[in-house]
Design a protein around this motif. Structure first.
Motif, PDB file in Angstrom:
ATOM      1  N   ASN A  43      -1.161   6.852  -0.164  1.00 13.05           N
ATOM      2  CA  ASN A  43      -2.520   7.280  -0.550  1.00 13.05           C
ATOM      3  C   ASN A  43      -3.363   7.619   0.668  1.00 13.05           C
ATOM      4  O   ASN A  43      -4.576   7.388   0.700  1.00 13.05           O
ATOM      5  N   THR A  79       0.809  -1.210   0.000  1.00  9.50           N
ATOM      6  CA  THR A  79       0.000   0.000   0.000  1.00  9.50           C
ATOM      7  C   THR A  79       0.847   1.267   0.000  1.00  9.50           C
ATOM      8  O   THR A  79       0.309   2.354  -0.002  1.00  9.50           O
ATOM      9  N   THR A  98      -2.521   4.093   6.708  1.00  9.86           N
ATOM     10  CA  THR A  98      -2.222   5.004   5.590  1.00  9.86           C
ATOM     11  C   THR A  98      -2.467   6.453   5.976  1.00  9.86           C
ATOM     12  O   THR A  98      -1.735   7.347   5.539  1.00  9.86           O
ATOM     13  N   ASP A 143       2.770  12.320   0.854  1.00 10.92           N
ATOM     14  CA  ASP A 143       1.809  11.234   1.076  1.00 10.92           C
ATOM     15  C   ASP A 143       2.404   9.959   0.498  1.00 10.92           C
ATOM     16  O   ASP A 143       2.489   9.796  -0.719  1.00 10.92           O
ATOM     17  N   SER A 202      -6.209  10.225   0.167  1.00 12.93           N
ATOM     18  CA  SER A 202      -7.415   9.620  -0.421  1.00 12.93           C
ATOM     19  C   SER A 202      -8.239   8.907   0.646  1.00 12.93           C
ATOM     20  O   SER A 202      -9.466   9.032   0.685  1.00 12.93           O
TER      21      SER A 202
END
Length: 494
Positions: A201, A42, A183, A198, A204
């Protein structure tokens, strides 16, 4: 002129061996790096950079103490970033409570720059820089663990269950981002160029209100089982949903919580139940079989949950309603910025287990109420201490609250005024109100709660009249002292 053939290239065996060894070393290194990247799927190879006009993070929203730390680290030649919750909360439009900093300076280098710095932690060394009541936590970028186990055991150690016992391995900002738990916490703000980096993500997920673990969830939970609590806490605190892959392993891995020290569980109790989200956290902990690691004696008596996560008939429904009401009252006080003490919630959680012990003792032994109480207390508290290390200062308040429940019943003569002057009267009275609110079929308890409510709101003369109206309990009358018998004359004196 004839063209001369090129000279014959002679390659010695030693050179061939060196080339082969070099290739092995390079390809092994690349393979290891690729494996690390795949295990942290990720995270991004290159971070998303948000310039100043693309995000709301501003120095005006950051603590001046945190800015001082960032500026001094940067001025001394180190990289330093505001990281994690501080950046996340600003993106969500919330007021940050903590300002954590990540840097490539080691703890000893940080301590050398700040006289007001103290180093803490054995599992992972952190620098706490103290500005009065405010503490800025500074952590060195974390690195990856050597899967082949060649690193110094003084800096890294894991238990047989995969839990990290020592984690003092330092690395780059990219590695640090991969080592972070969620995250939404892998966000870095630089005070030099005002950019937000970032790496996973996270922006998001912030916008979509999703809690998502970085890396393989089972591995990350095994490294630190408290991450299961953090996932729940962030979801309730930020009004977010856990990603399916993040929530799926929690129930199966819940037994790992048995390895968490009782002292750390006390800190987690404060975060879960003294933060204004106690009721929401309680339901999530029950859903994922985690509540029993906080209060095993309570969990055994609670109604079981069905597949729809609803309580089924059976178990102690009164106990569950009682502790939920106690948590509801606590949440209201916190959200209204009123003072609370963890001792009150501890007293509520263990009240019915304490009463059950007293009943069991009375069945088998003829004890006075006071002796039965202390006998039950000596059973309940050590059992609870194995799960949560409750500090003595809170244990004392809990005991006062429980003892006051008996004192509040005794109102004749001067007893009501002595009870009213007790330092913990207010906590004991609030506990009495809580009991009367739940035990609705107990008319005597309701009358007692109303009597004490009225007693606090009338004049002293009216208080005297109220006390005079109380009939003395049959066993409370003073007995006339027996006359001492004169000792028989000693035969030795004759």
């Amino acid at each position: 002129m004839p063209i001369q053939p090129p000279p014959t290239l002679i390659i010695r065996p030693a050179i061939i061996k060196r080339v082969i060894d070099l290739c092995k070393k390079v390809f092994t290194k690349n393979t290891s790096k690729n494996n690390q990247t795949s295990s942290h799927a990720t995270t991004l190879d290159q971070p998303i950079e948000l310039s100043r006009d693309q995000h709301p993070v501003s120095r005006q929203l950051i603590s001046q103490s945190a800015l001082k730390v960032l500026y001094r680290l940067n001025k001394s030649g180190f990289d330093a970033y505001l990281v994690g919750g501080g950046v996340r909360d600003i993106l969500l439009g919330l007021k940050p409570k903590d300002f954590d900093i990540a840097t490539n300076a080691t703890p000893d280098e940080i301590k050398g720059l700040f006289r007001n710095c103290r180093l803490i932690g054995r599992r992972f060394r952190l620098a706490h820089i103290v500005f009065g009541r405010e503490i800025i936590e500074v952590a060195t970028f974390r690195g990856h663990h050597d899967e082949q186990g060649t690193q110094d055991k003084k800096t890294s150690k894991q238990s047989e269950h995969g839990m990290l016992l020592r984690d003092n391995i330092y690395g780059s900002i990219e590695e640090d981002a991969q080592r972070r738990d969620f995250t939404i916490n892998a966000l870095y703000y630089s005070s030099k160029d005002f950019k937000v980096l970032d790496f996973a993500n996270g922006v998001s997920d912030v916008n979509n209100k999703i809690i998502r673990l970085i890396g393989d969830p089972e591995t990350r939970y095994r490294e630190d089982p408290v991450r299961m609590l953090r996932a729940i806490r962030f979801a309730t605190k930020l009004d977010m949903q856990m990603a399916p892959e993040t929530s799926k392993p929690i129930k199966d891995l819940s037994p790992l919580m048995a390895n968490i020290p009782a002292a750390r569980m006390f800190e987690e109790f404060l975060k879960m139940f003294i933060s204004g989200k106690a009721v929401a956290n309680y339901h999530q902990l029950r859903k994922y079989n985690l509540f029993g690691y906080f209060f095993p004696a309570v969990d055994q008596k609670l109604p079981t949950l069905n597949l729809a996560q609803k309580s089924e008939p059976g178990g102690d429904d009164l106990l569950e309603r009682f502790i939920i009401q106690a948590m509801t009252n606590t949440d209201k006080r916190i959200n209204n910025e009123q003072r609370v003490t963890p001792a009150f919630l501890f007293a509520a959680m263990l009240w019915y287990p304490l009463q059950n012990y007293i009943k069991q003792i009375n069945l088998h032994n003829q004890m006075s109420p006071q002796d039965a109480f202390f006998a039950a207390l000596s059973e309940v508290m050590p059992e609870q201490q194995r799960s949560i290390a409750i500090p003595k200062r809170f244990q004392g308040v809990m005991k006062d609250i429980w003892i006051l429940q008996e004192k509040l019943v005794r109102r004749e003569g001067k007893k009501a005024f002595k009870t009213f002057e007790h330092p913990k009267f207010r906590a004991g009275y609030d506990f009495l109100l809580l009991r009367s609110e739940i035990e609705t079929d107990n008319d005597q308890l309701a009358e007692l709660a109303k009597w004490w409510t009225d007693f606090q709101n009338v004049s002293q003369d009216a208080q005297l009249q109220m006390v005079r109206g109380i009939k003395s309990a049959p066993n409370s009358r003073r007995r006339t002292p027996r006359k001492r018998r004169k000792p028989a004359p000693s035969t030795a004196a004759k």
